[in-house]
Each structure stands twice: as C-alpha cells, then as structure tokens.
Design a protein around this motif. Structure first.
Motif, PDB file in Angstrom:
ATOM      1  N   VAL A   1       0.843  -1.196   0.000  1.00 19.42           N
ATOM      2  CA  VAL A   1       0.000   0.000   0.000  1.00 19.42           C
ATOM      3  C   VAL A   1       0.881   1.249   0.000  1.00 19.42           C
ATOM      4  CG1 VAL A   1      -1.799   1.282   1.226  1.00 19.42           C
ATOM      5  CG2 VAL A   1      -1.809  -1.232   1.260  1.00 19.42           C
ATOM      6  N   THR A   2       0.581   2.157  -0.912  1.00 17.78           N
ATOM      7  CA  THR A   2       1.276   3.442  -0.998  1.00 17.78           C
ATOM      8  C   THR A   2       0.232   4.543  -0.945  1.00 17.78           C
ATOM      9  OG1 THR A   2       2.932   2.425  -2.429  1.00 17.78           O
ATOM     10  CG2 THR A   2       2.883   4.818  -2.351  1.00 17.78           C
ATOM     11  N   VAL A   3       0.468   5.535  -0.109  1.00 15.99           N
ATOM     12  CA  VAL A   3      -0.456   6.658   0.030  1.00 15.99           C
ATOM     13  C   VAL A   3       0.351   7.944  -0.078  1.00 15.99           C
ATOM     14  CG1 VAL A   3      -2.204   7.754   1.488  1.00 15.99           C
ATOM     15  CG2 VAL A   3      -1.888   5.272   1.592  1.00 15.99           C
ATOM     16  N   VAL A   4      -0.003   8.783  -1.058  1.00 13.32           N
ATOM     17  CA  VAL A   4       0.693  10.055  -1.250  1.00 13.32           C
ATOM     18  C   VAL A   4      -0.339  11.162  -1.439  1.00 13.32           C
ATOM     19  CG1 VAL A   4       2.785   9.000  -2.249  1.00 13.32           C
ATOM     20  CG2 VAL A   4       0.910   9.709  -3.748  1.00 13.32           C
TER      21      VAL A   4
ATOM     22  N   HIS B   1       2.053  11.432 -14.172  1.00  9.78           N
ATOM     23  CA  HIS B   1       2.184  12.151 -12.890  1.00  9.78           C
ATOM     24  C   HIS B   1       3.591  11.989 -12.317  1.00  9.78           C
ATOM     25  CE1 HIS B   1      -2.146  12.848 -12.822  1.00  9.78           C
ATOM     26  NE2 HIS B   1      -2.314  11.565 -13.102  1.00  9.78           N
ATOM     27  N   ALA B   2       4.587  12.049 -13.186  1.00 10.42           N
ATOM     28  CA  ALA B   2       5.981  11.892 -12.749  1.00 10.42           C
ATOM     29  C   ALA B   2       6.518  13.222 -12.225  1.00 10.42           C
ATOM     30  CB  ALA B   2       6.844  11.397 -13.897  1.00 10.42           C
TER      31      ALA B   2
ATOM     32  N   ASP C   1      14.407  -0.525  -8.740  1.00 12.66           N
ATOM     33  CA  ASP C   1      13.921   0.798  -8.334  1.00 12.66           C
ATOM     34  C   ASP C   1      12.690   1.134  -9.163  1.00 12.66           C
ATOM     35  OD1 ASP C   1      13.408   3.359  -7.572  1.00 12.66           O
ATOM     36  OD2 ASP C   1      15.360   4.172  -8.153  1.00 12.66           O
ATOM     37  N   ARG C   2      11.522   0.816  -8.642  1.00 16.35           N
ATOM     38  CA  ARG C   2      10.271   0.971  -9.386  1.00 16.35           C
ATOM     39  C   ARG C   2       9.765   2.409  -9.377  1.00 16.35           C
ATOM     40  NH1 ARG C   2       6.553  -3.435  -8.888  1.00 16.35           N
ATOM     41  NH2 ARG C   2       5.620  -2.320 -10.623  1.00 16.35           N
ATOM     42  N   THR C   3      10.510   3.335  -8.720  1.00 11.05           N
ATOM     43  CA  THR C   3      10.134   4.743  -8.771  1.00 11.05           C
ATOM     44  C   THR C   3      10.792   5.434  -9.966  1.00 11.05           C
ATOM     45  OG1 THR C   3      11.927   5.454  -7.310  1.00 11.05           O
ATOM     46  CG2 THR C   3       9.821   4.869  -6.271  1.00 11.05           C
TER      47      THR C   3
ATOM     48  N   GLY D   1       7.897   8.023  -4.170  1.00  9.98           N
ATOM     49  CA  GLY D   1       6.856   7.478  -3.305  1.00  9.98           C
ATOM     50  C   GLY D   1       5.780   6.656  -3.971  1.00  9.98           C
ATOM     51  N   LEU D   2       5.715   6.629  -5.295  1.00  8.33           N
ATOM     52  CA  LEU D   2       4.645   5.889  -5.967  1.00  8.33           C
ATOM     53  C   LEU D   2       5.248   5.100  -7.132  1.00  8.33           C
ATOM     54  CD1 LEU D   2       1.573   5.578  -5.673  1.00  8.33           C
ATOM     55  CD2 LEU D   2       1.323   7.369  -7.384  1.00  8.33           C
TER      56      LEU D   2
END
Length: 190
Positions: free
Chosen positions: A70-73, A110-111, A127-129, A147-148
């Motif tokens: 889970v990622t929340v930004v 949204h990069a 590194d999936r970011t 973060g996402l």
C-alpha cells in the motif's frame, strides 16, 4: 479533508475491491477516482480519495482489509480529471509538438521528473520509482516519481505514448531534435 492518491496490490478474489472501499469509507473517505492496473504482482487498485485521515492510518486500514504494498501520497484536485480525456488531450499536444515528449510523458504518468538520456537505455528494475522509456535505439526518457512506484500498465502507456509522437509510423530524426540543436547532430543521434 485532503486528497490522497492511494495504490494497493490486491489478491485476485471476489470482494477484494469492496473490502478496500469499505475500509476507506470507515475512515470517512469519499472515492473520487478509481483505476485498476496490471503489475508484476497481480492487480493494483488506485484510488483518488477525499479523506480526513492521515496517510499512515489509511495505509493501516487498507492493509487490514487485505491490501498489500500500500502506498499513500498527497494528491491534488487536478488528478481528478477524467483520465481518458486527459490522455487524449496530451496525445494531441505530443502529435503537434513531439519535442515536448518528456514533459508530456511526465504529465501523463504524474511523474516528478522526466529527462532525455543517451546511449544504452538500461534501467535498474529494482527501483520501481524510476521508469526508462526507449524512444530510439540510442535515446530514452527517464521518469522519476517519488513514493509511488510505476506499474507495468503505466510502462505500457508510456511506450504507446512514445509511438504517438512518431509521424506516420516513421521516426524521422528531426522529430527528436531538441529545439536549437543542429539537424546534423540530431540525425547522427548526438
């Protein structure tokens, strides 16, 4: 209340999305946008929600409801634009101004950052970011988003978007020239 962009991987079982939605509702959340994406670990649900809770409490609630990774930004109201409409508007812009491809690709995904890179377009898959999108054999665009992590669906969207910048299925060298760069340098791939 604050806008949050929330991503969570879910198991492929009936009722998983409903349990995530219920967890958000229990925190006072209103889901304003939803997309479902494929990724290496299965399905990733992405929500844009207006919710009066902290990112940490939202993460904990979704994990308890069966979400993982889970990622929340933070998000903005701009992210509520209808995605197909936004993508079509960006497609029109990239067809008319292909040299703006990095900027428009960043807007599409949204990069936080998008830059041309030259030479071998290898990427660190751990590194999936970061996402490296090949444009030619010696040129690519590196995207970053803190973060996402990027999903496989987003990588496929990026590759399709790059193809949109091509004229008539061909890739004339002058289309990839940076404004102000001499045509001979662009043709030579410098």
């Amino acid at each position: 209340m604050g806008f949050l962009r929330i991503r969570t991987a879910v198991d492929e079982r009936p009722g998983r999305l409903a349990s995530l939605a219920s967890a958000l509702a229990a925190r006072g959340g209103n889901i304003l946008g939803l997309s479902v994406q494929s990724d290496t670990g299965g399905t990733v649900d992405e929500f844009v929600a207006d919710i009066p809770a902290t990112p940490e409490s939202v993460r904990a609630a979704l994990e308890a409801a069966g979400g993982h990774q889970v990622t929340v930004v933070p998000a903005t109201a701009h992210e509520l634009t209808d995605e197909p409409t936004r993508a079509l508007l960006l497609a029109v812009r990239v067809r008319g101004m292909p040299w703006t491809l990095p900027t428009l690709l960043a807007e599409l995904l949204h990069a936080d950052d998008a830059r041309w890179i030259y030479g071998e377009a290898g990427s660190d898959r751990s590194d999936r970011t970061r996402l490296v999108v090949p444009v030619t054999s010696r040129r690519a665009i590196r995207l970053r988003r803190a973060g996402l992590p990027f999903t496989l669906t987003e990588a496929a969207r990026a590759a399709s978007f790059v193809r949109l910048a091509e004229q008539g299925g061909e890739r004339p060298a002058w289309h990839w020239a940076t404004p102000g760069v001499h045509l001979k340098s662009a043709v030579m791939g410098l």
